[in-house]
Scaffold this motif. Structure first.
Motif, mmCIF file in Angstrom:
data_model
loop_
_atom_site.group_PDB
_atom_site.id
_atom_site.type_symbol
_atom_site.label_atom_id
_atom_site.label_comp_id
_atom_site.label_asym_id
_atom_site.label_seq_id
_atom_site.Cartn_x
_atom_site.Cartn_y
_atom_site.Cartn_z
ATOM 1 N N VAL A 19 0.847 -1.181 0.000
ATOM 2 C CA VAL A 19 0.000 0.000 0.000
ATOM 3 C C VAL A 19 0.890 1.242 0.000
ATOM 4 N N CYS A 20 0.264 2.396 -0.109
ATOM 5 C CA CYS A 20 0.995 3.659 -0.072
ATOM 6 C C CYS A 20 0.105 4.707 0.580
ATOM 7 N N VAL A 21 0.738 5.719 1.154
ATOM 8 C CA VAL A 21 0.013 6.799 1.819
ATOM 9 C C VAL A 21 0.759 8.101 1.565
ATOM 10 N N CYS A 22 -0.001 9.197 1.481
ATOM 11 C CA CYS A 22 0.620 10.496 1.225
ATOM 12 C C CYS A 22 0.087 11.518 2.224
ATOM 13 N N TYR A 23 0.994 12.291 2.780
ATOM 14 C CA TYR A 23 0.634 13.367 3.684
ATOM 15 C C TYR A 23 0.896 14.687 2.957
ATOM 16 N N LEU A 24 -0.179 15.353 2.567
ATOM 17 C CA LEU A 24 -0.094 16.639 1.887
ATOM 18 C C LEU A 24 0.024 17.741 2.938
ATOM 19 N N LEU A 25 0.978 18.631 2.735
ATOM 20 C CA LEU A 25 1.245 19.712 3.676
ATOM 21 C C LEU A 25 1.094 21.045 2.966
ATOM 22 N N ARG A 26 0.616 22.052 3.692
ATOM 23 C CA ARG A 26 0.512 23.402 3.135
ATOM 24 C C ARG A 26 0.814 24.429 4.213
ATOM 25 N N GLN A 27 1.244 25.598 3.755
ATOM 26 C CA GLN A 27 1.484 26.725 4.646
ATOM 27 C C GLN A 27 0.255 27.630 4.595
ATOM 28 N N THR A 28 -0.228 28.049 5.753
ATOM 29 C CA THR A 28 -1.346 28.986 5.801
ATOM 30 C C THR A 28 -0.788 30.404 5.696
ATOM 31 N N GLU A 34 -0.164 23.026 7.796
ATOM 32 C CA GLU A 34 -1.329 22.159 7.947
ATOM 33 C C GLU A 34 -1.118 20.867 7.167
ATOM 34 N N LEU A 35 -1.798 19.833 7.633
ATOM 35 C CA LEU A 35 -1.716 18.481 7.102
ATOM 36 C C LEU A 35 -3.108 18.037 6.687
ATOM 37 N N LEU A 36 -3.218 17.416 5.506
ATOM 38 C CA LEU A 36 -4.499 16.895 5.055
ATOM 39 C C LEU A 36 -4.660 15.451 5.516
ATOM 40 N N LEU A 37 -5.690 15.225 6.314
ATOM 41 C CA LEU A 37 -6.097 13.885 6.719
ATOM 42 C C LEU A 37 -7.537 13.711 6.276
ATOM 43 N N GLY A 38 -8.005 12.489 6.289
ATOM 44 C CA GLY A 38 -9.395 12.258 5.949
ATOM 45 C C GLY A 38 -9.985 11.175 6.829
ATOM 46 N N ARG A 39 -11.257 11.341 7.151
ATOM 47 C CA ARG A 39 -11.955 10.295 7.892
ATOM 48 C C ARG A 39 -12.271 9.177 6.915
ATOM 49 N N LYS A 40 -11.812 7.965 7.244
ATOM 50 C CA LYS A 40 -12.006 6.797 6.388
ATOM 51 C C LYS A 40 -13.475 6.403 6.433
ATOM 52 N N VAL A 105 5.574 5.519 2.277
ATOM 53 C CA VAL A 105 5.062 6.794 2.785
ATOM 54 C C VAL A 105 5.632 7.947 1.959
ATOM 55 N N PHE A 106 4.749 8.854 1.560
ATOM 56 C CA PHE A 106 5.130 10.023 0.789
ATOM 57 C C PHE A 106 4.625 11.289 1.478
ATOM 58 N N THR A 107 5.290 12.404 1.188
ATOM 59 C CA THR A 107 4.773 13.729 1.519
ATOM 60 C C THR A 107 4.799 14.562 0.246
ATOM 61 N N ALA A 108 4.001 15.608 0.233
ATOM 62 C CA ALA A 108 4.009 16.543 -0.895
ATOM 63 C C ALA A 108 3.577 17.916 -0.393
ATOM 64 N N MET A 109 4.194 18.942 -0.956
ATOM 65 C CA MET A 109 3.829 20.324 -0.622
ATOM 66 C C MET A 109 3.315 21.075 -1.847
ATOM 67 N N GLN A 110 3.294 20.415 -3.015
ATOM 68 C CA GLN A 110 2.804 21.026 -4.255
ATOM 69 C C GLN A 110 1.802 20.070 -4.891
ATOM 70 N N TRP A 111 0.698 20.617 -5.376
ATOM 71 C CA TRP A 111 -0.329 19.836 -6.064
ATOM 72 C C TRP A 111 -1.298 20.791 -6.719
ATOM 73 N N GLU A 112 -2.277 20.219 -7.426
ATOM 74 C CA GLU A 112 -3.322 21.025 -8.064
ATOM 75 C C GLU A 112 -4.675 20.607 -7.523
ATOM 76 N N GLY A 113 -5.524 21.597 -7.257
ATOM 77 C CA GLY A 113 -6.882 21.318 -6.822
ATOM 78 C C GLY A 113 -7.087 21.529 -5.338
ATOM 79 N N GLU A 114 -8.330 21.422 -4.947
ATOM 80 C CA GLU A 114 -8.728 21.518 -3.544
ATOM 81 C C GLU A 114 -9.364 20.197 -3.145
ATOM 82 N N PRO A 115 -9.167 19.761 -1.908
ATOM 83 C CA PRO A 115 -9.720 18.470 -1.505
ATOM 84 C C PRO A 115 -11.249 18.471 -1.466
#
Length: 174
Positions: A19-28, A34-40, A105-115
């Protein structure tokens, strides 16, 4: 073939799936991270807060899988070049072998779109210094803070009979 702890694998039990997981991070705007998590919402871990992710499909690399999973679960598009591989976690569920898995495990600070919510995940941003670890899988509190601080992790976790509590690890517990 060896098992997680270096013992001979039991042919009656399947090998851990990938499996794989990604933790998206952003600066306010005020400088907080901030970290993006989601309720499964379905499947293994329903109700827990998790990072977007899922199974690596046959013929797919972990990078390809995580880019696909992040988009499927959150609507966010992340390019392979923007993903940082930060770890590998080996999860053993001795009391429910079919749950055993190995996670890149991955992290990312750049992406396109809003969750946006999907059938799988209801995403939400959390301040890195206010992560509700009590709502996540029990192992996260032992390794995620270090990864979010810029580190990397390679660890093994074995879960207790309740399939929720970490019983053993090669990381210090406590």
């Amino acid at each position: 073939m060896t098992g997680v702890a270096g013992e001979a694998a039991d042919p009656g039990h399947p090998e851990p799936y990938q499996v794989c997981v990604c933790y998206l991070l952003r600066q306010t705007p005020d400088g907080r991270t901030e970290l993006l998590l989601g309720r499964k919402l379905t499947g293994l871990g329903v109700g827990k807060l998790v990072g977007p992710g899922g199974k690596v499909e046959p013929g797919e690399s972990a990078v390809e899988a995580i880019a696909r999973e992040v988009e499927e679960e959150t609507g966010i598009r992340v390019a392979a070049a923007d993903l940082r591989e930060v770890g590998f976690l080996d999860y053993e569920f001795p009391h429910r072998r079919s749950w055993s898995q190995q996670s890149t495990v991955f992290t990312a600070m750049q992406w396109e779109g809003e969750p946006v919510a999907s059938d799988e995940l209801a995403p939400e941003w959390f301040a890195v210094d206010e992560i509700p670890f009590e709502l996540m899988w029990d192992d996260a509190k032992h390794w995620l803070p270090g990864v979010l601080a810029g580190g990397a992790v390679r660890a093994w976790f074995s879960f207790a009979a309740d399939n929720a509590t970490v019983a053993a690890s090669d990381l210090p517990l406590g």
